[in-house]
Design a protein around this motif. Structure first.
Motif, short mmCIF file in Angstrom:
data_model
loop_
_atom_site.label_atom_id
_atom_site.label_comp_id
_atom_site.label_asym_id
_atom_site.label_seq_id
_atom_site.Cartn_x
_atom_site.Cartn_y
_atom_site.Cartn_z
N THR A 1 0.84 -1.20 0.00
CA THR A 1 0.00 0.00 0.00
C THR A 1 0.87 1.25 0.00
O THR A 1 0.61 2.20 -0.74
CB THR A 1 -0.93 0.00 1.22
N GLU B 1 -3.08 1.81 -2.72
CA GLU B 1 -4.00 0.81 -2.19
C GLU B 1 -4.80 0.08 -3.26
O GLU B 1 -5.38 -0.97 -2.98
CB GLU B 1 -4.96 1.45 -1.19
N THR B 2 -4.81 0.59 -4.50
CA THR B 2 -5.57 -0.09 -5.55
C THR B 2 -4.68 -0.65 -6.66
O THR B 2 -5.18 -1.05 -7.71
CB THR B 2 -6.62 0.85 -6.16
N THR C 1 -1.24 -4.92 -4.60
CA THR C 1 -1.86 -4.60 -3.31
C THR C 1 -3.21 -5.30 -3.18
O THR C 1 -3.54 -5.85 -2.12
CB THR C 1 -2.05 -3.09 -3.16
N LEU C 2 -3.98 -5.30 -4.25
CA LEU C 2 -5.28 -5.98 -4.21
C LEU C 2 -5.12 -7.49 -4.04
O LEU C 2 -5.90 -8.14 -3.34
CB LEU C 2 -6.08 -5.67 -5.47
N GLU C 3 -4.07 -8.05 -4.66
CA GLU C 3 -3.80 -9.48 -4.47
C GLU C 3 -3.51 -9.77 -3.00
O GLU C 3 -3.98 -10.76 -2.43
CB GLU C 3 -2.62 -9.91 -5.34
N GLN D 1 -6.62 -9.65 -0.97
CA GLN D 1 -7.40 -10.88 -1.12
C GLN D 1 -6.88 -11.97 -0.19
O GLN D 1 -7.66 -12.68 0.46
CB GLN D 1 -7.35 -11.35 -2.57
N LEU E 1 -12.90 -4.86 -1.89
CA LEU E 1 -12.16 -5.44 -3.01
C LEU E 1 -13.02 -5.51 -4.28
O LEU E 1 -12.52 -5.27 -5.38
CB LEU E 1 -11.65 -6.83 -2.64
N ALA F 1 -13.01 -2.15 -5.72
CA ALA F 1 -11.68 -1.80 -6.23
C ALA F 1 -11.39 -2.51 -7.56
O ALA F 1 -10.89 -1.91 -8.51
CB ALA F 1 -10.61 -2.17 -5.19
N TRP F 2 -11.71 -3.81 -7.64
CA TRP F 2 -11.51 -4.52 -8.90
C TRP F 2 -12.45 -3.98 -9.98
O TRP F 2 -12.07 -3.88 -11.16
CB TRP F 2 -11.75 -6.01 -8.71
N ARG G 1 -10.93 -0.88 -11.28
CA ARG G 1 -9.68 -1.13 -11.99
C ARG G 1 -9.91 -1.85 -13.33
O ARG G 1 -9.27 -1.54 -14.34
CB ARG G 1 -8.73 -1.94 -11.12
N THR H 1 -13.95 -9.33 -9.95
CA THR H 1 -15.00 -8.54 -9.30
C THR H 1 -16.14 -9.45 -8.83
O THR H 1 -16.64 -9.32 -7.71
CB THR H 1 -15.55 -7.49 -10.28
#
Length: 232
Positions: free
Chosen positions: A125, A130-131, A135-137, A140, A162, A165-166, A169, A177
């Motif tokens: 992050t 953060e996106t 970072t998203l992985e 998760q 999440l 965010a997905w 993105r 998503t």
């Protein structure tokens, strides 16, 4: 490791997952293919080279090959592989943490896995935002640990965020998503009434935002039915 390394992945009709004949833990509500990518992402990132994977998925009677790339994405094996990633000062530390956290998570050693996941998430992050996809992985992975450890409120809030965010993105209709939205609803269904009620508005709003209303109608009906039961 080089690109000649090939992992054999088998997903049974009832969702049981084996990588090179070794059984893998698949959290409730998580697609086995997502676990495959998380696990082999460690190998690819550690070497800076793609990892070849041969998948047999009995659920759809399909067999296919893919590459898991160092950044956690996947692509067809005939795509020109990326070169070795440039060295980053703390790369080995970060992925050592990830490997240790995932190993601990598979054995339900949450006292080890959760702090490791939190540290990874904080580092990514701070460095990538953060996106960012890595970072998203990591988020998760942390959400999976929350679900497995019984922290369903954290898992619900994390997967709700999440999914949005997905969606932002990747755009509408993407598998990541959809899985995040499903995971958020599944985690919420495990909550006791006093924790479920405060989180339901954000959850329902997320479902309406990431998919057309008719796509989430069944899921929202289940949430509403549970709320009615809570109110009795």
């Amino acid at each position: 490791m080089n690109t000649s390394t090939r992992y054999q992945v088998h997903i049974s009709r009832n969702g049981l997952l084996h990588i090179d004949s070794e059984p893998q833990v698949v959290p409730d509500g998580i697609d086995p293919s997502q676990v495959v990518i998380q696990a082999l992402h460690i190998e690819a990132a550690g070497s800076g080279l793609p990892v070849l994977v041969q998948v047999q998925d009995d659920r759809s009677d399909s067999q296919f090959d893919m590459q898991v790339m160092p950044d956690g994405t996947t692509q067809a094996p005939d795509t020109k592989p990326a070169g070795r990633l440039p060295a980053v000062g703390h790369r080995s530390t970060l992925f050592d943490l990830l490997a240790a956290g995932q190993a601990a998570g598979r054995t339900h050693d949450f006292a080890t896995a959760i702090p490791a996941a939190d540290e990874i998430l904080q580092q990514l992050t701070a460095e990538q935002g953060e996106t960012a996809a890595p970072t998203l992985e990591a988020a998760q992975f942390r959400a999976d640990l929350a679900y497995l450890s019984g922290d369903y409120a954290f898992a619900t809030a994390s997967w709700t965020w999440l999914a949005l965010a997905w969606f932002d993105r990747l755009g509408p209709g993407k598998r990541r998503t959809q899985l995040a939205a499903q995971n958020a609803a599944q985690a919420w269904m495990q909550l006791p009434p006093n924790e479920a009620v405060p989180l339901v508005t954000d959850l329902v709003n997320m479902l309406l935002e990431v998919a057309a209303p008719e796509r989430t109608e069944t899921m929202r009906s289940q949430l509403e039915a549970r709320l009615r039961d809570v109110g009795k």
